[in-house]
Every structure is written in structure tokens, then in C-alpha cells.
Design a protein around this motif. Structure first.
Motif, short mmCIF file in Angstrom:
data_model
loop_
_atom_site.label_atom_id
_atom_site.label_comp_id
_atom_site.label_asym_id
_atom_site.label_seq_id
_atom_site.Cartn_x
_atom_site.Cartn_y
_atom_site.Cartn_z
N PRO A 196 37.39 30.54 42.77
CA PRO A 196 38.71 30.49 43.40
C PRO A 196 39.05 29.06 43.82
N LEU A 202 41.20 33.60 45.72
CA LEU A 202 40.67 34.96 45.53
C LEU A 202 41.62 35.95 46.20
N GLN A 203 42.11 36.93 45.44
CA GLN A 203 43.10 37.89 45.95
C GLN A 203 42.38 39.10 46.55
N ILE A 204 42.61 39.35 47.84
CA ILE A 204 41.95 40.45 48.54
C ILE A 204 43.01 41.35 49.17
N GLN A 243 47.24 33.13 53.39
CA GLN A 243 46.23 32.36 52.69
C GLN A 243 45.28 31.74 53.70
N MET A 251 41.18 32.06 49.84
CA MET A 251 41.51 33.47 49.65
C MET A 251 42.95 33.73 50.04
N GLN A 366 32.38 38.80 54.65
CA GLN A 366 32.66 37.73 53.70
C GLN A 366 31.63 37.70 52.58
N TYR A 373 32.80 40.34 44.18
CA TYR A 373 33.57 39.52 43.25
C TYR A 373 32.67 38.99 42.12
#
Length: 494
Positions: A196, A202-204, A243, A251, A366, A373
Motif C-alpha cells: 500500500p 490499503l482499503q478497509i 485516510q 490505509m 492491525q 491482506y
């Protein structure tokens, strides 16, 4: 982005409609009833050649207690404080109401710059409200129709000099936006997993039932009260993204609306909220399914987790409100056993206990997200896969329907995110689902891919020899060629 523009005003004056027009997408929920927007939503706005950050805010209400409208107002006031420019919007058709005068006074005291806009100003019916807006004493009002796009050139003319003023600051800030990930993050993600970056974080998505603590968790991660929280269930309506660089990993975190049973979702607005949450799941890479420790694994929790798995997302299960749990060891053992039983399709997925209120367990969460991921991006060499397949077949051969054994010839990984495999075989339609599950479970165990969705496709490959019949065909052609040569030679003699 050169500057930040916050759109503020009473409920139902058209703030979200203007926000959607400026960002060029239907990001914010829009409905006729007032008070739809509750959280702050940011977007990248485009107006001609201008690029800036726009913030959609909750409707200002004249409340000062600890009620939900008062908490919404405090969140909006926070947006006013941090924005470079405030666009104060009134409803030209309704005219100036007492609350408009109160909020105009607040903006005069707190805002750095204020632009007054009279929305819904199309037609003669809005003339009276437009001229009445001069009484607010914050400059000449601008005629707008956010729904029909009228008045956008006027807004551009007002924002252009502001943009030029902030250009120098934008140049100074640009290096901070383009931060690259350093070498220490390379140790977090091994096996050539795409890292990322600030440009592609990183899309959460954080999903769960109402009142599970999703917004509180987002606030805890980012370290500020960015999301509206409270004891009431269903406060969040939009899927709001923020973000954050969390332990060195950029992220983007989506806070979604709580998802109730479909039978209970009757109102149009709640249907829109749930649809927004489902869209956030589809765009996410990792989905955190948040459970309430007091009532975990309700039927709706299972449906939400199953939805994330069907969409092919990496899944982390987080049990919230762990700080108020008394029998922690016994409850944790029960949770793990129950998880294996009720969600077999996610067997081995990370399960962590946290407290969004106190911040306990954030480091474990985390690490679990990064673990999920990494697994989601795993790629296995073809040679290694086929050696593994031979071992699986010798240990448990595929069945032989009608006395004809199914042959598994070749296996390769076709994709990642989630891992997808193709097996070339004879009669794929006759291979039972139980054998596919046997292979999938073997992949999880032998290649350390617990919990991630795995897609296994059987593709047909004929038993027929590709050279079968070619010899006869070639022999016939050779005879024909010989006959033609003989006839030619006979003609020449004559």
C-alpha cells in the motif's frame, strides 16, 4: 488539493446535493427528509480547472445539550474550524429562518472565510428569499441550484481568487502528500505482496450490526473524534472513509452503517444506507466484521461475514467491548469454538478481541489486518502446486462415477485477491462438491492460507488423443498424391 471548502447550513437546504455535484459522483446520501447527513464526508471536488477538498456536513441545529442533534452540530462546528472556506447555504424558497441568523453569527465569529449561497434559487418563487439573505450581513448571496447545476460559473468566479491565494501553500504541502513507503514496511509484507502507498492505500471496510461500535473504532484508530458516536443505534448512515497511516501502512478506512435484518429495513433511507455499506465492501480489500462481545454470532453477524466472503474479501473478525467482559478466558475459548462451527467457510481467519472505547487490542487488530491482506495476495508457483496435487490425489483419489475415473491432470493459480485456482480435468461436471472442498481445505492447510476466500474452478479437458485419426488422414492424402503423380507420368509418356 489547494484549499478546503466546508458546506454548512440548516438541514435539508441541499448541501449533499451540491457535494455530489462538485465531486462528480453520488457519494453522499440524498433524501427529501431533513437530517440525512450526520458525519463529515470529504471528497475531491472539480469545478472547471479548480481542484479542492470539499466537506459535506450535518445540518446545523440550534441545540446545545448532549442530544444527537447537538453532537452533530459540534461535529459541524469542528469542520468550520478546520476549513479554509465555508459555503453557508440557505433555502431561497423557504427564506431566512431564525436558525439561519444564529448560524450566520457563529460563522462570522469562527469561520476564516464565508461564502453565502441561496440554493433552490431557480424560478421567480425564490426571489423573495434571495433578497432576504442580504439581511444576514455576510456578503452578497450567490444564486445556486445544486440539483440543476445552475450558478456553478458564479461559484467558480468566487473560488478562483481563493484558489490562487492558496496555490503557494499547496506547493509546499505537495511533498507530504506524495510520501512513499520506506524499507521497514517491506518487512511487513513478504512474498511480493503489493505494498500500500499514499496514492493507493490499503482499503478497509468496518461492518457489523447497529451499535457494535464501528464509528468508535474508527475514531480510536485515527486518534480523533471524526465520526459521530453515541448510545443510539444506527447513528451512521453514509459509508464515510478516512485516510490514516497506521503503524507505517497507509490505509483508507470505511465506516459503514449498521446492517439489520432485511425484514426490519423498511425505510427508504435505511435501505440507501445499507446499499452504501455493501458498496464499501465491494471496494474494500480487507473487511473487519465487528461483533458485540455481549451478543456475538447473531444470525445477522453470520450473514454479514458470509457476504464479505462471497464478495471475495480478506476477512478479520473483531470482538468489541471486551473491556466489560468478566470471564475473559472462558469466553475467548467459547468464541473460537463457535467461530469454527458457525463460519466454516472462514475457518482460520484472524479473530481478535478489542475495546474500541479504551483502545485495547488495537495493535493486535492491525497485525491481523496485515496478516489477512498478505494471505489474500498469496501466489503459489505452478510446479509446487502440481506436486501438491499429485500428493492429494494419491492420498484420496477422485471418485469414478459410472465406473469412469475422473482424471485431474494439471493445476495452476489463475489470480490473487482472493487466490483463485484452475484444475484441468476430465468430466468436471461429475466431480462432487465434497472433493472440491477437500482440495480447498488442503490448500488452506498446506500453503498457510487460513480464513481467506479461495476460488477453485474445474475446467474440462478431453481424454481424446489430439493425434488420434491424424495417421489415417495423412495416409489417405499420401495415396491421393501418389495417384495424381502416376497419372501425370502416364500423360507425359504418351
Amino acid at each position: 488539493m489547494s484549499f478546503t471548502l466546508a458546506i454548512v447550513g440548516r438541514p435539508n437546504v441541499g448541501k449533499s446535493t451540491l457535494f455530489n455535484r462538485l465531486v462528480g459522483k453520488r457519494l453522499a446520501l440524498v433524501d427529501d427528509q431533513p437530517g440525512v447527513t450526520r458525519d463529515l464526508r470529504e471528497g475531491e471536488a472539480k469545478l472547471g480547472d479548480l481542484r479542492f477538498t470539499v466537506i459535506d456536513t450535518a445540518g446545523l441545529e440550534n441545540e446545545t445539550d448532549d442530544s444527537l442533534p447537538a453532537r452533530m452540530r459540534r461535529l459541524t462546528e469542528r469542520a468550520v474550524d478546520m476549513a479554509d472556506v465555508c459555503l453557508f447555504m440557505i433555502d431561497a424558497r423557504a427564506g431566512i429562518l431564525p436558525d439561519d441568523r444564529v448560524f450566520a453569527e457563529i460563522l462570522r465569529r469562527r469561520a476564516k472565510r464565508v461564502i453565502l449561497a441561496a440554493n433552490k434559487a431557480e424560478g421567480a418563487a425564490a426571489d423573495a428569499g434571495y433578497f432576504e439573505a442580504f439581511e444576514l450581513g455576510i456578503g452578497e448571496p450567490m444564486r445556486l441550484s445544486a440539483e440543476h447545476g445552475e450558478g456553478m460559473p458564479d461559484l467558480y468566479s468566487v473560488l478562483l481568487p481563493i484558489s490562487e491565494e492558496f496555490e503557494e501553500r499547496a506547493v509546499q504541502d505537495a511533498p507530504e502528500v506524495e510520501v512513499t513507503v520506506h524499507d521497514e514496511e517491506d518487512e511487513v509484507l513478504a512474498e511480493d505482496v503489493p505494498m500500500p502507498t499514499e496514492a493507493k492505500p490499503l482499503q478497509i471496510a468496518i461492518i457489523g450490526r447497529p451499535n457494535a461500535g464501528k464509528s468508535t473504532l474508527v475514531n480510536q484508530i485515527i486518534g480523533e473524534d471524526r465520526m459521530l458516536t453515541g448510545p443510539e443505534a444506527g447513528i451512521t448512515r453514509d459509508a464515510i472513509s478516512v485516510q490514516k497511516t497506521w503503524d507505517g501502512v497507509p490505509m483508507r478506512i470505511f465506516d459503514t452503517a449498521g446492517m439489520r435484518k432485511r425484514a426490519k429495513v423498511q425505510e427508504k433511507l435505511e435501505k440507501l444506507s445499507v446499499s452504501d455499506g455493501i458498496r464499501a465492501i465491494k471496494f474494500a480489500e480487507v473487511v473487519v466484521v465487528l461483533l458485540d462481545a455481549a451478543i456475538p454470532f447473531e444470525t445477522q453477524d453470520l450473514k454479514i461475514a458470509d457476504l464479505a466472503e462471497r464478495e471475495g474479501r480478506a476477512v478479520v473478525v473483531a470482538v468489541n467491548k471486551w473491556d466489560i467482559e468478566d470471564e475473559k478466558q472462558e469466553k475467548l475459548k467459547w468464541l473460537k469454538d463457535e467461530f469454527e462451527h458457525v463460519l466454516p467457510q472462514l475457518r482460520g481467519a484472524p479473530l481478535v478481541t478489542i475495546s474500541a472505547r479504551t483502545g485495547r487490542g488495537m495493535d493486535r487488530l492491525q497485525k491481523a489486518i496485515m496478516q489477512a491482506y498478505t494471505t489474500w495476495n498469496r501466489r503459489i508457483p505452478t510446479g509446487q502446486l502440481n506436486r501438491w496435487l499429485e500428493g492429494m490425489i494419491s492420498r484420496h483419489p477422485p471418485p469414478a462415477p459410472q465406473g469412469k475415473r475422473i482424471k485431474l491432470r494439471y493445476m495452476t493459480q489463475a489470480k490473487t485477491r482472493p487466490p483463485g485456482f484452475v484444475v484441468m480435468c476430465s468430466h468436471p461436471d461429475k466431480l462432487p462438491e465434497s472433493y472440491s472442498r477437500y482440495l480447498v481445505n488442503g490448500l488452506r492447510e498446506d500453503f498457510d492460507m487460513p480464513g481467506t476466500p479461495i476460488r477453485l474452478h474445474m475446467r474440462g479437458q478431453s481424454d481424446q488423443n489430439p493425434f488420434k485419426g491424424r495417421r489415417k488422414k495423412n495416409a489417405g492424402a499420401l495415396k491421393k498424391h501418389k495417384r495424381s503423380l502416376q497419372s501425370k507420368q502416364g500423360g507425359e509418356r504418351q
